[in-house]
Design a protein around this motif. Sequence first.
Motif, mmCIF file in Angstrom:
data_model
loop_
_atom_site.group_PDB
_atom_site.id
_atom_site.type_symbol
_atom_site.label_atom_id
_atom_site.label_comp_id
_atom_site.label_asym_id
_atom_site.label_seq_id
_atom_site.Cartn_x
_atom_site.Cartn_y
_atom_site.Cartn_z
ATOM 1 N N ASN A 1 -0.917 4.998 10.635
ATOM 2 C CA ASN A 1 -1.923 6.046 10.846
ATOM 3 C C ASN A 1 -1.883 6.541 12.288
ATOM 4 O OD1 ASN A 1 -2.784 5.585 8.242
ATOM 5 N ND2 ASN A 1 -4.797 4.840 8.799
ATOM 6 N N ASP B 1 -3.422 -4.300 6.429
ATOM 7 C CA ASP B 1 -4.374 -3.410 7.100
ATOM 8 C C ASP B 1 -3.889 -3.025 8.499
ATOM 9 O OD1 ASP B 1 -6.072 -3.488 4.901
ATOM 10 O OD2 ASP B 1 -7.375 -5.029 5.765
ATOM 11 N N GLU C 1 -0.930 -0.576 8.189
ATOM 12 C CA GLU C 1 -1.452 0.741 7.818
ATOM 13 C C GLU C 1 -2.007 1.444 9.058
ATOM 14 O OE1 GLU C 1 -2.972 -0.392 3.288
ATOM 15 O OE2 GLU C 1 -4.430 -0.092 4.886
ATOM 16 N N TRP D 1 -4.982 5.053 1.552
ATOM 17 C CA TRP D 1 -4.001 4.043 1.143
ATOM 18 C C TRP D 1 -4.412 3.476 -0.220
ATOM 19 C CZ3 TRP D 1 0.434 3.385 3.720
ATOM 20 C CH2 TRP D 1 0.511 3.845 5.032
ATOM 21 N N GLU D 2 -3.469 3.403 -1.135
ATOM 22 C CA GLU D 2 -3.705 2.828 -2.448
ATOM 23 C C GLU D 2 -2.979 1.492 -2.547
ATOM 24 O OE1 GLU D 2 -2.372 5.717 -5.270
ATOM 25 O OE2 GLU D 2 -3.761 7.242 -4.551
ATOM 26 N N ASN D 3 -3.711 0.448 -2.901
ATOM 27 C CA ASN D 3 -3.099 -0.890 -3.026
ATOM 28 C C ASN D 3 -2.884 -1.189 -4.502
ATOM 29 O OD1 ASN D 3 -4.149 -0.624 -0.475
ATOM 30 N ND2 ASN D 3 -4.820 -2.697 -0.328
ATOM 31 N N SER E 1 0.855 -1.184 0.000
ATOM 32 C CA SER E 1 0.000 0.000 0.000
ATOM 33 C C SER E 1 0.885 1.225 0.000
ATOM 34 C CB SER E 1 -0.883 0.063 1.240
ATOM 35 O OG SER E 1 -1.981 -0.773 1.112
ATOM 36 N N ARG E 2 0.354 2.298 -0.564
ATOM 37 C CA ARG E 2 1.099 3.553 -0.643
ATOM 38 C C ARG E 2 0.149 4.700 -0.322
ATOM 39 N NH1 ARG E 2 2.419 7.415 -4.504
ATOM 40 N NH2 ARG E 2 4.593 8.009 -4.577
ATOM 41 N N ALA E 3 0.667 5.710 0.363
ATOM 42 C CA ALA E 3 -0.129 6.898 0.673
ATOM 43 C C ALA E 3 0.747 8.132 0.557
ATOM 44 C CB ALA E 3 -0.709 6.807 2.085
ATOM 45 N N CYS F 1 8.004 -0.642 6.307
ATOM 46 C CA CYS F 1 7.425 0.671 6.087
ATOM 47 C C CYS F 1 8.534 1.545 5.500
ATOM 48 C CB CYS F 1 6.909 1.272 7.387
ATOM 49 S SG CYS F 1 6.273 2.950 7.209
#
Length: 92
Positions: free
Chosen positions: A75, A68, A71, A90-92, A4-6, A46
């Motif tokens: 957060n 999850d 993430e 978050w983009e998977n 995941s990326r944010a 991370c």
Amino acid sequence: MPISRAEIPAEDAKGLVERLCREWADARPIDREETQARVTFDEGLCLLQAEPDRLIVAVETLDDETLDRLEGKVNAALEGLTGVTLEIVWEN
């Protein structure tokens, strides 16, 4: 491996990387350079990258459930450091 990326808007992204690394340093291995860091958790990795106007975060784990959870840890740490509720997408 799920990833995941944010991208999180931040005026002081470099400072956030430094503060996150200090927060996590006692419990896990961290490889850090001036504007980026690699944090190794038991459940995955991370990656942090400070840009002039944002913090880019990527997490990688072995499965979606663990992704999850990791993430959520990121957060919670960011919200704890900034003192505000963040709308992290978050983009998977």
